[in-house]
Scaffold this motif. Structure first.
Motif, PDB file in Angstrom:
ATOM      1  N   GLN A 151      -0.420   2.883 -10.181  1.00 29.66           N
ATOM      2  CA  GLN A 151       0.280   1.643 -10.528  1.00 29.66           C
ATOM      3  C   GLN A 151      -0.664   0.498 -10.845  1.00 29.66           C
ATOM      4  OE1 GLN A 151       3.224   0.508  -7.640  1.00 29.66           O
ATOM      5  NE2 GLN A 151       3.634  -1.465  -8.586  1.00 29.66           N
ATOM      6  N   TYR A 152      -1.763   0.420 -10.129  1.00 30.02           N
ATOM      7  CA  TYR A 152      -2.650  -0.742 -10.264  1.00 30.02           C
ATOM      8  C   TYR A 152      -4.023  -0.414 -10.839  1.00 30.02           C
ATOM      9  CZ  TYR A 152       0.805  -3.180  -7.422  1.00 30.02           C
ATOM     10  OH  TYR A 152       1.968  -3.746  -6.951  1.00 30.02           O
ATOM     11  N   ARG A 153      -4.236   0.809 -11.254  1.00 31.94           N
ATOM     12  CA  ARG A 153      -5.547   1.211 -11.754  1.00 31.94           C
ATOM     13  C   ARG A 153      -5.953   0.392 -12.984  1.00 31.94           C
ATOM     14  NH1 ARG A 153      -7.926   5.400 -14.619  1.00 31.94           N
ATOM     15  NH2 ARG A 153      -5.945   6.138 -15.464  1.00 31.94           N
ATOM     16  N   LEU A 154      -7.242   0.061 -13.070  1.00 25.14           N
ATOM     17  CA  LEU A 154      -7.738  -0.715 -14.210  1.00 25.14           C
ATOM     18  C   LEU A 154      -7.586   0.077 -15.499  1.00 25.14           C
ATOM     19  CD1 LEU A 154     -11.054  -2.067 -12.649  1.00 25.14           C
ATOM     20  CD2 LEU A 154      -9.012  -3.425 -13.160  1.00 25.14           C
ATOM     21  N   ARG A 155      -7.039  -0.562 -16.502  1.00 25.03           N
ATOM     22  CA  ARG A 155      -6.899   0.070 -17.814  1.00 25.03           C
ATOM     23  C   ARG A 155      -7.313  -0.940 -18.885  1.00 25.03           C
ATOM     24  NH1 ARG A 155      -2.526   2.018 -14.880  1.00 25.03           N
ATOM     25  NH2 ARG A 155      -2.314   4.293 -14.838  1.00 25.03           N
ATOM     26  N   VAL A 204      -9.008  -7.819   8.742  1.00 24.49           N
ATOM     27  CA  VAL A 204      -9.509  -6.449   8.662  1.00 24.49           C
ATOM     28  C   VAL A 204      -8.395  -5.487   8.258  1.00 24.49           C
ATOM     29  CG1 VAL A 204     -10.442  -4.510   9.996  1.00 24.49           C
ATOM     30  CG2 VAL A 204     -11.393  -6.798  10.302  1.00 24.49           C
ATOM     31  N   PHE A 205      -7.265  -5.574   8.937  1.00 27.17           N
ATOM     32  CA  PHE A 205      -6.155  -4.664   8.633  1.00 27.17           C
ATOM     33  C   PHE A 205      -5.646  -4.865   7.211  1.00 27.17           C
ATOM     34  CE2 PHE A 205      -1.638  -3.589   8.428  1.00 27.17           C
ATOM     35  CZ  PHE A 205      -1.672  -2.272   8.873  1.00 27.17           C
ATOM     36  N   THR A 206      -5.417  -6.124   6.825  1.00 29.76           N
ATOM     37  CA  THR A 206      -4.888  -6.397   5.484  1.00 29.76           C
ATOM     38  C   THR A 206      -5.870  -5.943   4.407  1.00 29.76           C
ATOM     39  OG1 THR A 206      -3.682  -8.292   6.375  1.00 29.76           O
ATOM     40  CG2 THR A 206      -3.925  -8.182   3.997  1.00 29.76           C
ATOM     41  N   ALA A 207      -7.151  -6.177   4.633  1.00 27.41           N
ATOM     42  CA  ALA A 207      -8.169  -5.728   3.672  1.00 27.41           C
ATOM     43  C   ALA A 207      -8.154  -4.214   3.529  1.00 27.41           C
ATOM     44  CB  ALA A 207      -9.553  -6.203   4.116  1.00 27.41           C
ATOM     45  N   LEU A 208      -8.048  -3.510   4.641  1.00 28.16           N
ATOM     46  CA  LEU A 208      -8.055  -2.046   4.575  1.00 28.16           C
ATOM     47  C   LEU A 208      -6.788  -1.501   3.922  1.00 28.16           C
ATOM     48  CD1 LEU A 208      -9.817  -1.179   7.926  1.00 28.16           C
ATOM     49  CD2 LEU A 208     -10.577  -0.532   5.626  1.00 28.16           C
ATOM     50  N   MET A 209      -5.678  -2.175   4.090  1.00 29.16           N
ATOM     51  CA  MET A 209      -4.454  -1.752   3.403  1.00 29.16           C
ATOM     52  C   MET A 209      -4.578  -1.901   1.890  1.00 29.16           C
ATOM     53  SD  MET A 209      -2.188  -0.489   5.427  1.00 29.16           S
ATOM     54  CE  MET A 209      -3.606   0.286   6.194  1.00 29.16           C
ATOM     55  N   LEU A 210      -5.386  -2.857   1.455  1.00 29.37           N
ATOM     56  CA  LEU A 210      -5.465  -3.169   0.019  1.00 29.37           C
ATOM     57  C   LEU A 210      -6.761  -2.711  -0.637  1.00 29.37           C
ATOM     58  CD1 LEU A 210      -4.053  -6.832   0.148  1.00 29.37           C
ATOM     59  CD2 LEU A 210      -2.790  -4.722  -0.338  1.00 29.37           C
ATOM     60  N   HIS A 211      -7.717  -2.191   0.132  1.00 31.17           N
ATOM     61  CA  HIS A 211      -9.062  -1.982  -0.419  1.00 31.17           C
ATOM     62  C   HIS A 211      -9.119  -0.943  -1.533  1.00 31.17           C
ATOM     63  CE1 HIS A 211      -9.264   1.545   2.266  1.00 31.17           C
ATOM     64  NE2 HIS A 211     -10.384   1.898   1.653  1.00 31.17           N
ATOM     65  N   ASP A 212      -8.182  -0.003  -1.566  1.00 29.20           N
ATOM     66  CA  ASP A 212      -8.199   1.030  -2.604  1.00 29.20           C
ATOM     67  C   ASP A 212      -7.016   0.929  -3.558  1.00 29.20           C
ATOM     68  OD1 ASP A 212     -10.587   2.226  -1.954  1.00 29.20           O
ATOM     69  OD2 ASP A 212      -9.714   3.841  -0.771  1.00 29.20           O
ATOM     70  N   MET A 213      -6.396  -0.216  -3.640  1.00 30.15           N
ATOM     71  CA  MET A 213      -5.246  -0.348  -4.543  1.00 30.15           C
ATOM     72  C   MET A 213      -5.633  -0.099  -5.994  1.00 30.15           C
ATOM     73  SD  MET A 213      -2.483  -0.895  -2.822  1.00 30.15           S
ATOM     74  CE  MET A 213      -1.236  -1.879  -3.640  1.00 30.15           C
ATOM     75  N   CYS A 260       0.829  -1.204   0.000  1.00 26.65           N
ATOM     76  CA  CYS A 260       0.000   0.000   0.000  1.00 26.65           C
ATOM     77  C   CYS A 260       0.862   1.252   0.000  1.00 26.65           C
ATOM     78  CB  CYS A 260      -0.932  -0.018   1.208  1.00 26.65           C
ATOM     79  SG  CYS A 260      -2.055   1.389   1.301  1.00 26.65           S
ATOM     80  N   GLY A 261       1.877   1.275   0.854  1.00 27.61           N
ATOM     81  CA  GLY A 261       2.740   2.449   0.952  1.00 27.61           C
ATOM     82  C   GLY A 261       3.527   2.718  -0.312  1.00 27.61           C
ATOM     83  N   GLU A 262       3.957   1.663  -0.987  1.00 28.78           N
ATOM     84  CA  GLU A 262       4.747   1.835  -2.200  1.00 28.78           C
ATOM     85  C   GLU A 262       3.906   2.312  -3.381  1.00 28.78           C
ATOM     86  OE1 GLU A 262       8.228  -1.537  -1.356  1.00 28.78           O
ATOM     87  OE2 GLU A 262       6.558  -1.989  -2.702  1.00 28.78           O
ATOM     88  N   ALA A 263       2.651   1.876  -3.443  1.00 28.57           N
ATOM     89  CA  ALA A 263       1.810   2.196  -4.603  1.00 28.57           C
ATOM     90  C   ALA A 263       0.957   3.451  -4.405  1.00 28.57           C
ATOM     91  CB  ALA A 263       0.901   1.014  -4.925  1.00 28.57           C
ATOM     92  N   SER A 264       0.646   3.774  -3.168  1.00 23.84           N
ATOM     93  CA  SER A 264      -0.333   4.827  -2.898  1.00 23.84           C
ATOM     94  C   SER A 264       0.329   6.189  -2.700  1.00 23.84           C
ATOM     95  CB  SER A 264      -1.131   4.500  -1.629  1.00 23.84           C
ATOM     96  OG  SER A 264      -1.758   3.246  -1.727  1.00 23.84           O
TER      97      SER A 264
END
Length: 250
Positions: free
Chosen positions: A117-121, A103-112, A69-73
């Motif tokens: 870097q990971y946006r749908l294209r 819960v924590f892992t889901a919240l770290m990844l929920h907006d990736m 999350c920190g690297e991509a966001s």
């Protein structure tokens, strides 16, 4: 038939809303409005929990998710994910056990799926949550989670864009929805003490959250007009709700 917002629903229809899905969201919106009115009339506040007692799980999967999350966001989005974890705990009444690691892992990844870097294209998918759900599933299997735990975490991510997450989806999904919704639009935060809100935002500043999140969600609405975010913006004015919430200045 797969239930709206679940991984199964997302994979079957690529996140494109059918008429029955729109009707479900409308009903959820009515229920949410009634619940908000009831909260406003309440005179009590939820537990006076000190945020220093809330400690993210220090486990390999949690650390890896936080690093991803920190690297991509961008900083505003990374802080949003961290604050959402605190809100998820502060708004929880403490009466039911839950999988805090999920819960924590889901919240770290929920907006990736909102990151550059990971946006749908050029994708057939109409919902950015598929990105985080798949990343969560990959991490869970890498760390030898059971299928049940992996599914709980992935579904918590895909369900967080529903207006309401019912009990049958599990406590973890409800906490991810509550935490993320609280941070984006201030939903439910009237139940907390001002000191708790200030402490969380002091620990992880918002960094122009309102403006930056509205911009990200407008992009989703424009590029994926059949997704849940587009419907929430058009039907419920979610975009305006973000900007007008009195809980946060930015």
């Amino acid at each position: 038939m797969a239930k709206l917002g679940t991984v199964e629903w997302l994979e079957a229809g690529h996140g494109k809303l059918a008429l029955c899905d729109k009707l479900t969201l409308i009903v959820q919106g009515m229920r949410a409005k009634a619940a908000a009115k009831k909260r406003q009339n309440a005179v009590h506040r939820i537990r006076a929990l000190d945020i220093d007692t809330i400690r993210p799980p220090d486990t390999p999967i949690a650390r890896e998710a936080m690093t991803l999350c920190g690297e991509a966001s961008e900083p505003f989005l990374f802080n949003h994910c961290l604050r959402s974890y605190y809100w998820s705990h502060l708004l929880n009444d403490g009466t039911e056990s839950f999988d805090d690691e999920a819960v924590f892992t889901a919240l770290m990844l929920h907006d990736m799926g909102l990151t550059e870097q990971y946006r749908l294209r050029r994708s057939e998918h109409q919902c950015f949550t598929v990105v985080g759900a798949r990343m969560a599933d990959d991490l869970a299997r890498k760390h030898h989670w059971t299928d049940k735990r992996a599914n709980i975490m992935a579904n918590a991510i895909t369900l967080h864009l529903n207006v309401i997450v019912d009990e049958n989806h599990g406590k973890e999904a409800q906490m991810v929805r509550a935490g993320s919704g609280a941070d984006v639009a201030g939903l439910g935060l009237e139940l907390l003490h001002d000191e708790q809100i200030h402490a969380v935002c002091g620990k992880h500043p918002r960094l122009g959250m309102k403006r930056r999140m509205r911009s990200a969600l407008r992009t989703e609405t424009r590029e994926r007009p059949d997704c849940r975010i587009a419907f929430l913006n058009h039907r419920f004015g979610f975009d305006k709700l973000i900007s007008s919430t009195p809980v946060f200045d930015e």
